[in-house]
Design a protein around this motif. Sequence first.
Motif, mmCIF file in Angstrom:
data_model
loop_
_atom_site.group_PDB
_atom_site.id
_atom_site.type_symbol
_atom_site.label_atom_id
_atom_site.label_comp_id
_atom_site.label_asym_id
_atom_site.label_seq_id
_atom_site.Cartn_x
_atom_site.Cartn_y
_atom_site.Cartn_z
ATOM 1 N N ILE A 222 -32.013 -17.986 -32.534
ATOM 2 C CA ILE A 222 -31.680 -19.525 -31.596
ATOM 3 C C ILE A 222 -32.055 -19.292 -30.480
ATOM 4 N N LEU A 223 -31.658 -18.455 -29.799
ATOM 5 C CA LEU A 223 -31.770 -17.652 -28.517
ATOM 6 C C LEU A 223 -33.136 -18.128 -28.000
ATOM 7 N N TYR A 224 -33.907 -16.947 -28.396
ATOM 8 C CA TYR A 224 -35.163 -16.522 -28.313
ATOM 9 C C TYR A 224 -36.054 -17.939 -28.306
ATOM 10 N N SER A 225 -35.186 -18.276 -29.906
ATOM 11 C CA SER A 225 -36.637 -19.690 -30.260
ATOM 12 C C SER A 225 -36.239 -20.392 -28.807
ATOM 13 N N THR A 226 -35.276 -21.200 -28.945
ATOM 14 C CA THR A 226 -34.869 -22.002 -27.909
ATOM 15 C C THR A 226 -35.472 -21.745 -26.712
ATOM 16 N N LEU A 227 -35.131 -20.306 -25.634
ATOM 17 C CA LEU A 227 -35.093 -20.964 -24.984
ATOM 18 C C LEU A 227 -37.332 -20.531 -24.768
ATOM 19 N N THR A 228 -38.104 -20.059 -25.767
ATOM 20 C CA THR A 228 -39.223 -20.015 -26.132
ATOM 21 C C THR A 228 -39.898 -21.370 -25.660
ATOM 22 N N PHE A 229 -38.995 -21.865 -26.539
ATOM 23 C CA PHE A 229 -39.594 -23.753 -26.181
ATOM 24 C C PHE A 229 -39.714 -24.454 -25.098
ATOM 25 N N GLY B 61 -41.034 -20.094 -15.230
ATOM 26 C CA GLY B 61 -40.113 -20.519 -16.706
ATOM 27 C C GLY B 61 -41.271 -19.503 -17.550
ATOM 28 N N ALA B 62 -42.706 -19.454 -17.643
ATOM 29 C CA ALA B 62 -43.250 -18.937 -18.892
ATOM 30 C C ALA B 62 -43.619 -17.595 -18.190
ATOM 31 N N MET B 63 -43.932 -17.049 -16.588
ATOM 32 C CA MET B 63 -43.516 -15.963 -17.041
ATOM 33 C C MET B 63 -42.714 -15.061 -17.216
ATOM 34 N N SER B 64 -41.599 -15.721 -16.838
ATOM 35 C CA SER B 64 -39.879 -14.955 -16.561
ATOM 36 C C SER B 64 -40.426 -14.762 -18.945
ATOM 37 N N CYS B 65 -40.759 -15.836 -19.891
ATOM 38 C CA CYS B 65 -40.567 -15.935 -21.367
ATOM 39 C C CYS B 65 -41.462 -14.638 -21.328
ATOM 40 N N LEU B 66 -42.796 -14.167 -20.994
ATOM 41 C CA LEU B 66 -43.470 -13.455 -21.298
ATOM 42 C C LEU B 66 -42.241 -12.258 -20.967
ATOM 43 N N GLY B 67 -41.812 -11.960 -20.080
ATOM 44 C CA GLY B 67 -41.172 -10.762 -19.942
ATOM 45 C C GLY B 67 -39.254 -10.908 -20.743
ATOM 46 N N MET B 68 -39.610 -11.971 -21.289
ATOM 47 C CA MET B 68 -38.129 -11.603 -22.057
ATOM 48 C C MET B 68 -38.725 -11.186 -23.461
ATOM 49 N N TRP B 69 -40.308 -11.399 -23.704
ATOM 50 C CA TRP B 69 -40.258 -11.421 -24.929
ATOM 51 C C TRP B 69 -40.993 -9.352 -24.927
ATOM 52 N N ILE B 70 -41.453 -9.570 -24.212
ATOM 53 C CA ILE B 70 -42.743 -7.795 -23.627
ATOM 54 C C ILE B 70 -41.498 -7.386 -21.760
ATOM 55 N N PRO B 71 -40.737 -6.105 -22.455
ATOM 56 C CA PRO B 71 -39.440 -5.755 -21.116
ATOM 57 C C PRO B 71 -40.694 -5.144 -20.668
ATOM 58 N N LYS B 72 -41.855 -4.049 -20.986
ATOM 59 C CA LYS B 72 -42.703 -3.601 -20.628
ATOM 60 C C LYS B 72 -42.906 -4.094 -19.698
ATOM 61 N N ALA B 73 -43.707 -5.864 -19.619
ATOM 62 C CA ALA B 73 -44.099 -5.892 -19.022
ATOM 63 C C ALA B 73 -43.547 -6.903 -17.341
ATOM 64 N N THR B 74 -42.103 -6.798 -17.487
ATOM 65 C CA THR B 74 -41.570 -8.102 -16.385
ATOM 66 C C THR B 74 -42.180 -7.246 -14.718
ATOM 67 N N MET B 75 -42.105 -5.786 -14.489
ATOM 68 C CA MET B 75 -42.843 -6.110 -13.445
ATOM 69 C C MET B 75 -43.867 -6.856 -13.092
ATOM 70 N N PHE B 76 -44.699 -7.393 -14.129
ATOM 71 C CA PHE B 76 -46.368 -7.589 -13.777
ATOM 72 C C PHE B 76 -45.718 -9.475 -13.241
ATOM 73 N N THR B 77 -45.015 -9.649 -14.786
ATOM 74 C CA THR B 77 -44.818 -10.750 -14.493
ATOM 75 C C THR B 77 -43.881 -11.358 -13.734
ATOM 76 N N ASP B 78 -43.017 -10.402 -13.006
ATOM 77 C CA ASP B 78 -42.354 -10.627 -11.829
ATOM 78 C C ASP B 78 -42.957 -11.111 -10.444
ATOM 79 N N MET B 79 -44.135 -9.793 -10.210
ATOM 80 C CA MET B 79 -45.031 -10.410 -9.372
ATOM 81 C C MET B 79 -45.888 -11.353 -9.593
ATOM 82 N N PHE B 80 -46.644 -11.684 -10.645
ATOM 83 C CA PHE B 80 -47.436 -12.948 -10.742
ATOM 84 C C PHE B 80 -46.677 -14.317 -10.184
ATOM 85 N N SER B 81 -44.849 -14.233 -10.358
ATOM 86 C CA SER B 81 -44.455 -15.600 -10.210
ATOM 87 C C SER B 81 -44.090 -15.290 -8.782
ATOM 88 N N THR B 82 -44.047 -14.069 -8.033
ATOM 89 C CA THR B 82 -43.559 -14.126 -6.572
ATOM 90 C C THR B 82 -45.086 -14.360 -6.245
#
Length: 323
Positions: A31-38, A77-98
Amino acid sequence: MNGTNQTDPACTQEPLPAIHIISKLDIFGVILYSTLTFMASVSMLLFIEECVYIYRKVSSNKKSAIIWVNGAAPVIGAMSCLGMWIPKATMFTDMFSTTYFAIVVFKFLILMIEECGGDEFFLKHSANETFKISTGPCCCCCPCLPRVPITRRSLFMLKLGSFQFALLKMVFTILSIVLWTNGNFDVTDVKISSPALWINTSVGVLTIIALWPVGIMFMHVRDTLRSLKIVPKYAMYQLVLVFSQLQTAIINILAMNGTIGCSPPYSSQSRGYLMSQQLLIMEMFIITLVTRLLYRRHYDPIPYSDGEEKKNIVLASSDKTIV
């Protein structure tokens, strides 16, 4: 508790693969992941629709700046959602956001100038005025600093101060990825010889330098552009900065110090990243809705009181904006 966290093998593992995250979700997690993805999806859809609206309704000199500034919250928000689903990509999503936000800092400065009629009209209207440079985040504690005359050179220096962050942040992002592929970049390594420490410190200094010109310009135009809701627009920009930069940094530091305990299968650091991303998705969703209300509106003429000629110029410029 912290000692147990450090010795538990589950707390020292690498970020989990996405498939492992999905397989371990319980009902609450689904429910949490679905709501945040929505929320993240709705934010991006609203941004895309807003881009179409701005492209059709706003004059060409403002389109780029408004679209970039509007995209800050939904993109993060979209990059954070990708990082939430794919933890290994967190460094790259954070870099893109910044990196994206570094461009937004420069674009917000350009937006304020364009709302005043562009470089030429701004310089003409402010020919006998000065910039107050004793403002945050660099010199808010230095009221004795002299005011700087508004000239073409001083305006260029303000633009350069923000543009350097947009440019150098991209350079540092590329350098970080290159070093990571070679095994030399680790965000958790805080030794004096760590490339990550020096790169992150440099980015922090560049961020402060880039925010200073934006603050100077805002202090100068906030009364002139009050009818265009520049104060709440600036507030939303500041909130994106605080949530995406300061809040994330604080949570990551607490996670690396073990203050945020591990919760198998999540290590302390992975759990810190997860908390940061989930908070960002909710915060950016709210900011997206507020930002949409602020920018999707008719732009009223800027109220000048020192000459009918200036008023007519603004009215002519306003006719090219949203109708």
